[in-house]
Write an enzyme that holds these catalytic residues in place. Structure first.
Site, PDB file in Angstrom:
ATOM      1  CD  GLU A 161      -1.783   2.392   1.296  1.00 34.07           C
ATOM      2  OE1 GLU A 161      -1.895   3.182   0.331  1.00 34.07           O
ATOM      3  OE2 GLU A 161      -1.414   2.755   2.415  1.00 34.07           O
ATOM      4  CB  CYS A 215      -1.139   7.433   1.307  1.00 34.92           C
ATOM      5  SG  CYS A 215      -2.430   6.440   2.065  1.00 34.92           S
TER       6      CYS A 215
END
EC number: 1.2.1.71
Length: 487
Positions: free
Chosen positions: A244, A278
C-alpha cells in the site's frame, strides 16, 4: 536499552544507533540500537517456532486475544495518543482518533474474516465441497510513520487473526509508538514469538525483507521503498507481497453552488495531517474563468488563517508539524523547484521556526509548467492546475503513474458518474474529502499505488489463502466405474 521484542523477551539492539525526536522541539523521545541481521533472523525463527501452536488455536481463542488487545488500547488510550502526537507532531485531537481506529480494527477484522475468509461448504452429489482458509505462516509487517499505530495495526490484527505469526518493523521515525503497541499485545496475553518487534532503519529492513524464513511481507509506505520491495520479490510467487503505497491524487472541482463548502473540502483533502496522508489531494483541478478565480482567491484567503502548532498546543491547531526537519526542508525545496519550472506561488509555504518541522500550507499554480513532476509531495504543498473542459480535467487527473484516490466536487450526479467511470483510482469520492474512507470498504489503489487493499476490510484476503476440498466421511466405489477400469 531493551528495544526489540523477540521470542517473548526484550533485548538490546546490536545494530546502528537510533533516536526518535519530537519534530517541533527536537527533544529526544526514544533512543536505542537497531536490530542487526542476526537479531532479525532470531525474530523470524521465533515466529516460525510459534506458528504451529498459534495457527492450531481455534478462531475463537485467537479472537479472545485480539479483544483483550483492544481492551488494553482503551486502558492506555491517553498515553498512546500522547505518544503518537509527540513522535509524529500531529495534534492530540487527531492522535486520539488514530487510537480509536486501532481499537475498532479488531471488530472490523473479525467481521471481515468471517465474511471473506471464513469456512463455507455446499453439498455435491456424492461429497461436500468445502472452502477454508489457511495462514501463510510467518509474515513481515513494515509500518509507516504517518499513522504509526493505525496502519501497521491494519496488517498485524488481520494477520494474527488468520493464524499467522508476525515480525514487525516499524518506521525508524516512530519507534516509541511501536513499543507501546507491542506492550499492549503482551498485556493481552499474546504467546511468545507470535509477534516480534525489530526496530531499525534500512539495515534492519533489508535484512528482514531478504530473510528466507518469511512467507510474505505486508508494507505500507513510500512508493520508492515499495518499488524496491516489488523488484526484490520478483520471480518469487511463493511469497505473498502486499503493498500500500502513495499517490499523486487529483481533486477535480466543478462549478458548485456552495463555494465555501468546496474550500473547506479542499482544505480537509489537502492539508489535514499536514498533508501527510497517502490519500491527500496533491493536485487541485480548477476550471478556467471567473468562477475558478473566485474559488482560488477564497481558498488562499482561508488557508492563510489555518492554525499550525505543536501537537499539544492549546487551543488545538488544525495542522501539526511534518515528521522531521529533513522532511520539511525537502518540501520547501520542492516548492522552489516548482517555481523554478514556471509555477506561480499563490500561497507560499513557509517554515515559521528554523529549528521546528512546522510548515504553513503552500499552494502553487503549475498550469504553465510543461514537465510537471509525477511525484507525491508528502506534506502541505498543493498544486493547482486550471482546465478548459471536463474531459481535459479527467485526462489530467489520470495523467499519473499512481492510482490511489481521486475526487470530484460537483452538483451534477451525471458528471460524477462520468468521472467515476473514467477515473483510474482505487478510491473515488464525490463531494467528500479525498482523505475520507469507510472502514468497511477496501483501501488501496492501482498502478504505482500498490497491489492489494491493505489495512482495511479486504486485508483478510491477503492474510490467508483459500483451500478448496472435496470431502466425504467414507471411501466407497462409485455406482458406475470409468470405462476401461475393471475391479
Amino acid at each position: 536499552m531493551t528495544t526489540h521484542y523477540i521470542a517473548g523477551n526484550w533485548q538490546a539492539g546490536q545494530g546502528e544507533t537510533l533516536q526518535s525526536l519530537n519534530p517541533v522541539t527536537q527533544a529526544v523521545i526514544w533512543q536505542g540500537q537497531g536490530a542487526d541481521a542476526s537479531q532479525v533472523d532470531a525474530a523470524v525463527q521465533a515466529a516460525r517456532q510459534a506458528f504451529p501452536a498459534w495457527a492450531q488455536l481455534s478462531l475463537e481463542a485467537r479472537i479472545d486475544v485480539l479483544e483483550k488487545f483492544a481492551a488494553q488500547l482503551k486502558v492506555h488510550a491517553e498515553a498512546m495518543a500522547q505518544c503518537i502526537g509527540e513522535e509524529t507532531g500531529k495534534p492530540l485531537w487527531e492522535s486520539a482518533t488514530e487510537v480509536t481506529s486501532m481499537i475498532n480494527k479488531v471488530a472490523i477484522s473479525v467481521q471481515s474474516y468471517r465474511e471473506r475468509t471464513g469456512e463455507k461448504s455446499g453439498p455435491l452429489a456424492d461429497a461436500t465441497a468445502v472452502l477454508r482458509h489457511k495462514p501463510h505462516g510467518v509474515v513481515a509487517v513494515f509500518g509507516p510513520y504517518n499513522f504509526p499505530g493505525h496502519l501497521p495495526n491494519g496488517h498485524i490484527v488481520p494477520a494474527l487473526l488468520a493464524g499467522n505469526c508476525v515480525v514487525f518493523k516499524p518506521s525508524e521515525l516512530t519507534p516509541k509508538v511501536a513499543e507501546l503497541t507491542v506492550n499492549c499485545w503482551i498485556a493481552a496475553g499474546l504467546p511468545a514469538g507470535v509477534l516480534n518487534l525489530v526496530q531499525g532503519a534500512r539495515e534492519t529492513g533489508v535484512a528482514l525483507a531478504a530473510n528466507p524464513g518469511i512467507d510474505g511481507l505486508f508494507f505500507t509506505g513510500s512508493s520508492r521503498t515499495g518499488n524496491l520491495l516489488h523488484q526484490q520479490f520478483a520471480g518469487r510467487p511463493d511469497k505473498i507481497l502486499a503493498l500500500e503505497m502513495g499517490g499523486n491524487n487529483p481533486l477535480v472541482v466543478d462549478e458548485v453552488k456552495d463555494l465555501d463548502a468546496a474550500v473547506y473540502t479542499i482544505i480537509q483533502s489537502a492539508f489535514i495531517s499536514a498533508g501527510q496522508r497517502c490519500t491527500c489531494a496533491r493536485r487541485l483541478l480548477v476550471p478556467q474563468g471567473a468562477w475558478g478565480d473566485a474559488l482560488i482567491a477564497r481558498l488562499v484567503e482561508v488557508c492563510k488563517t489555518i492554525t499550525v502548532g505543536a501537537f499539544d498546543e492549546q487551543p488545538a491547531p488544525f495542522m501539526g508539524s511534518v515528521i522531521s526537519l529533513q522532511a520539511a526542508r525537502a518540501l520547501l525545496a520542492a516548492q522552489v523547484e516548482l517555481a523554478a519550472k514556471g509555477g506561480v506561488k499563490l500561497l507560499e509555504m513557509t517554515q515559521p521556526q528554523a529549528d521546528a518541522a512546522l510548515l504553513t500550507p503552500g499552494i502553487v499554480d503549475v498550469t504553465a509548467v510543461a514537465d510537471r513532476p509525477d511525484e507525491e509531495f508528502f506534506g502541505p504543498l498543493l498544486q493547482v492546475i486550471r482546465y478548459a473542459d471536463f474531459d481535459a480535467a479527467i485526462d489530467e487527473a489520470n495523467n499519473t503513474q499512481y492510482g490511489l484516490a481521486a475526487g470530484l466536487l460537483s452538483d451534477s450526479r451525471a458528471r460524477y458518474q462520468y468521472f467515476w467511470l473514467r477515473s483510474r483510482a482505487g478510491i473515488v469520492n464525490w463531494n467528500k474529502q479525498l482523505t475520507g474512507a469507510a472502514s468497511s470498504a477496501p483501501f488501496g489503489g492501482v498502478g504505482a499505488s500498490g497491489n492489494h487493499r491493505a489495512s482495511a476490510y479486504y486485508a483478510a484476503d491477503y492474510c490467508a489463502y483459500p483451500v478448496a476440498s472435496l470431502e466425504t466421511a467414507s471411501l466407497a466405489l462409485p455406482a458406475t466405474l470409468t470405462p476401461g477400469v475393471t475391479l
